[in-house]
Structures are given as C-alpha cells and as structure tokens.
Design a protein around this motif. Sequence first.
Motif, PDB file in Angstrom:
ATOM      1  N   ALA A 105       3.811  18.829  -3.174  1.00  0.00           N
ATOM      2  CA  ALA A 105       3.586  18.196  -4.478  1.00  0.00           C
ATOM      3  C   ALA A 105       2.803  19.124  -5.404  1.00  0.00           C
ATOM      4  O   ALA A 105       3.120  19.248  -6.593  1.00  0.00           O
ATOM      5  N   ARG A 147      -3.324  15.033 -16.014  1.00  0.00           N
ATOM      6  CA  ARG A 147      -1.873  14.922 -15.839  1.00  0.00           C
ATOM      7  C   ARG A 147      -1.448  15.346 -14.437  1.00  0.00           C
ATOM      8  O   ARG A 147      -0.600  14.704 -13.818  1.00  0.00           O
ATOM      9  N   ASP A 150      -2.421  12.669 -11.953  1.00  0.00           N
ATOM     10  CA  ASP A 150      -1.509  11.525 -12.074  1.00  0.00           C
ATOM     11  C   ASP A 150      -0.189  11.813 -11.363  1.00  0.00           C
ATOM     12  O   ASP A 150       0.355  10.957 -10.656  1.00  0.00           O
ATOM     13  N   LYS A 151       0.342  13.019 -11.545  1.00  0.00           N
ATOM     14  CA  LYS A 151       1.596  13.386 -10.875  1.00  0.00           C
ATOM     15  C   LYS A 151       1.424  13.390  -9.362  1.00  0.00           C
ATOM     16  O   LYS A 151       2.312  12.944  -8.631  1.00  0.00           O
ATOM     17  N   ARG A 153      -0.729  11.614  -7.661  1.00  0.00           N
ATOM     18  CA  ARG A 153      -0.888  10.223  -7.203  1.00  0.00           C
ATOM     19  C   ARG A 153       0.461   9.520  -7.085  1.00  0.00           C
ATOM     20  O   ARG A 153       0.676   8.731  -6.169  1.00  0.00           O
ATOM     21  N   THR A 154       1.360   9.795  -8.014  1.00  0.00           N
ATOM     22  CA  THR A 154       2.680   9.156  -7.936  1.00  0.00           C
ATOM     23  C   THR A 154       3.563   9.820  -6.884  1.00  0.00           C
ATOM     24  O   THR A 154       4.392   9.162  -6.273  1.00  0.00           O
ATOM     25  N   ALA A 155       3.370  11.115  -6.654  1.00  0.00           N
ATOM     26  CA  ALA A 155       4.190  11.819  -5.664  1.00  0.00           C
ATOM     27  C   ALA A 155       3.771  11.489  -4.239  1.00  0.00           C
ATOM     28  O   ALA A 155       4.601  11.497  -3.330  1.00  0.00           O
ATOM     29  N   PRO A 157       2.047   8.545  -2.297  1.00  0.00           N
ATOM     30  CA  PRO A 157       1.438   7.215  -2.288  1.00  0.00           C
ATOM     31  C   PRO A 157       0.351   7.136  -1.219  1.00  0.00           C
ATOM     32  O   PRO A 157       0.471   7.707  -0.146  1.00  0.00           O
ATOM     33  N   THR A 158      -0.722   6.478  -1.562  1.00  0.00           N
ATOM     34  CA  THR A 158      -1.817   6.300  -0.617  1.00  0.00           C
ATOM     35  C   THR A 158      -1.909   4.831  -0.246  1.00  0.00           C
ATOM     36  O   THR A 158      -1.555   3.945  -1.028  1.00  0.00           O
TER      37      THR A 158
END
Length: 167
Positions: A105, A147, A150-151, A153-155, A157-158
């Motif tokens: 990521a 940014r 954020d990328k 975090r979306t890539a 998942p926790t």
Amino acid sequence: MLEPDPHFAEFVAERGDALLRYGYVLAGNPHDAADLVQEALLKLRAAWPRLRRKENAESYARTTMARLHIAAWRLRRRERLVWDLPELEHHDQVPDGDEQRMWQAVAGLPRKQRAVLVLRYYEQLADAEIAAVLGISSGTVRSQAARALDKLRTAIPTEPMPRGNLR
C-alpha cells in the motif's frame, strides 16, 4: 586566485580567536571548532569583495559557521558508528501478511505522499524539515501526509478495538 586583501587579513587577526571560541561552543571540541572556522573563513574570503558592510563580517562568519555545523550535525545524526563489528550476519525478516500489505500500500502511494510519510515516520523529521527537503510548504506536507494516511486506512482495513474491560 584571489589577490591578498590586507583588510581581510586584519579581520582574521583581530577576530580569529573569537571565532574559534564560538566554534568551540558550537562543536564542543577544538578540532571541529577549527574546521568550522577554517571553512567559514574560506567562504568569507571568497565573498569578501562582494561584502557591502565589512564591519559586519564577523556576523557573516558566525552565521556561516552555524549553518556548517547544522549541516554536519544532520549528516552525523543519521550515521551510527560502532567500534565492534557484528558477530552474526543480519537478515531482514520477511514481512508477514499484514506487513506485506502495508508495504504494498505504501509503495502504491504517489511519490510525494510516500516521500512525506517516509521522512516523517521513518526519518523522524519535523514538518518544516520535510518541507525544506522536498521544496514544498509546511501546509503541503501536512495535506500530503493526511491524504496518504487516508489512502492507507482505506487500503488496509483494521479491526476495531474491543470495547469493555481490558484486564
């Protein structure tokens, strides 16, 4: 080659010891202090014909010495010199699945965002230092970091933290 300038020679004779003491305070040892003075005086000598206010030459030399010291300190703080050689070979661990996904990521981020994250979290630089290294503003550093995070975090998942008693 520069022509000898008696005014520069007078300046060095008058203020050389004071510059050496200043260098000692900066560097903490006489050897590095002498190096700082020598480098600063070399730069000052090269700029001497362009110097408008020669009465402030010591200020120019002190500023140069401080900048040279900071530059040397930045280089040295990233190095870790040791006397003993390692006894065993070191092999990096192969990342497990979560780490592998994280590095993929990070590698997928745009170059500027990746650089900001590496400088902030790996090199431990402050926003102002990152801005200077990358030639961008501190605000851009913060927005690029936000940014990028954020990328990530979306890539990746926790799982949410469990609620309740943590004993």
